[in-house]
Scaffold this motif. Structure first.
Motif, PDB file in Angstrom:
ATOM      1  N   CYS A 169      11.423  13.811  23.509  1.00 25.40           N
ATOM      2  CA  CYS A 169      11.320  15.219  23.134  1.00 25.40           C
ATOM      3  C   CYS A 169      12.345  15.623  22.077  1.00 25.40           C
ATOM      4  O   CYS A 169      12.013  16.310  21.126  1.00 25.40           O
ATOM      5  N   GLY A 170      13.597  15.249  22.257  1.00 28.76           N
ATOM      6  CA  GLY A 170      14.626  15.623  21.285  1.00 28.76           C
ATOM      7  C   GLY A 170      14.346  15.054  19.911  1.00 28.76           C
ATOM      8  O   GLY A 170      14.589  15.702  18.890  1.00 28.76           O
TER       9      GLY A 170
ATOM     10  N   ALA B  80      12.739  19.032  29.022  1.00 25.74           N
ATOM     11  CA  ALA B  80      11.494  18.429  28.520  1.00 25.74           C
ATOM     12  C   ALA B  80      11.426  16.942  28.872  1.00 25.74           C
ATOM     13  O   ALA B  80      10.364  16.444  29.271  1.00 25.74           O
ATOM     14  N   ASP B  81      12.556  16.236  28.743  1.00 24.82           N
ATOM     15  CA  ASP B  81      12.584  14.826  29.138  1.00 24.82           C
ATOM     16  C   ASP B  81      12.387  14.675  30.648  1.00 24.82           C
ATOM     17  O   ASP B  81      11.725  13.743  31.111  1.00 24.82           O
TER      18      ASP B  81
ATOM     19  N   PRO C  44       8.166   6.360  31.656  1.00 22.27           N
ATOM     20  CA  PRO C  44       8.225   7.043  30.358  1.00 22.27           C
ATOM     21  C   PRO C  44       9.307   8.124  30.309  1.00 22.27           C
ATOM     22  O   PRO C  44       9.909   8.355  29.263  1.00 22.27           O
ATOM     23  N   GLY C  45       9.565   8.786  31.433  1.00 21.12           N
ATOM     24  CA  GLY C  45      10.633   9.795  31.478  1.00 21.12           C
ATOM     25  C   GLY C  45      11.994   9.171  31.253  1.00 21.12           C
ATOM     26  O   GLY C  45      12.825   9.700  30.518  1.00 21.12           O
ATOM     27  N   VAL C  46      12.241   8.027  31.879  1.00 22.61           N
ATOM     28  CA  VAL C  46      13.500   7.311  31.689  1.00 22.61           C
ATOM     29  C   VAL C  46      13.616   6.848  30.236  1.00 22.61           C
ATOM     30  O   VAL C  46      14.680   6.958  29.611  1.00 22.61           O
TER      31      VAL C  46
ATOM     32  N   VAL D 255      15.835   7.129  24.770  1.00 24.07           N
ATOM     33  CA  VAL D 255      15.644   7.276  23.322  1.00 24.07           C
ATOM     34  C   VAL D 255      16.443   8.467  22.801  1.00 24.07           C
ATOM     35  O   VAL D 255      17.112   8.377  21.767  1.00 24.07           O
ATOM     36  N   ASP D 256      16.411   9.599  23.515  1.00 26.59           N
ATOM     37  CA  ASP D 256      17.151  10.777  23.061  1.00 26.59           C
ATOM     38  C   ASP D 256      18.657  10.534  23.066  1.00 26.59           C
ATOM     39  O   ASP D 256      19.360  10.957  22.148  1.00 26.59           O
TER      40      ASP D 256
END
Length: 146
Positions: free
Chosen positions: A25-26, A48-49, A59-61, A66-67
């Motif tokens: 998201c970021g 959002a994450d 995918p949330g992790v 990634v952010d």
């Protein structure tokens, strides 16, 4: 035929979801923040994450990873500037503040015109940096917004 179409739809859907989640998201919301090393975490990006964690844990992790790796989860640092001793002398000849010189210096440093003769101008004196930050916070301001 139907099974083949269903398999294709599932494959395309999963690919789309993974691409969206892997970008995080970021990274999508604030690509200009890439490269930040630390700072305060942006609650909008974190929430959002975290929503990604509710639907699909992995995918949330990945979105958080990634952010954090890109630095896009951090709020931007405020810009600041200070006056050199020569600049202080130039705006305080004879020990008194020269408003015109200060206005010109602020305009030169920030690119913003400042009218120090405005009736809206408020001058505040603070005993410490902490008291100034308390005042700003109580009025919904931050140093980055100035």
């Amino acid at each position: 035929m139907v099974a083949k179409m269903l398999a294709r739809t599932v494959a395309v859907s999963l690919t789309l979801v993974m691409v969206l989640e892997l970008t995080a998201c970021g990274t999508v919301f604030y690509p200009e923040r890439k490269g930040a090393k630390s700072g305060s975490i942006d609650p909008i990006v974190a929430v959002a994450d975290a929503i990604g964690l509710l639907f699909f844990f992995i995918p949330g992790v990945v979105a958080f990873a990634v952010d954090f790796n890109n630095g896009t989860i951090y709020l931007p640092h405020g810009k600041h500037s200070s006056l050199s001793p020569d600049e202080i002398k130039s705006v305080t000849p004879n020990g008194k503040l020269d408003k015109k010189a200060l206005s010109e210096l602020v305009a030169k440093k920030t690119g913003l015109a400042v009218n120090l003769n405005s009736s809206d101008l408020q001058v505040k004196s603070f005993s410490s940096p902490e008291s100034m930050l308390t005042y700003l916070n109580s009025n919904g301001l931050t140093l980055a917004s100035l």
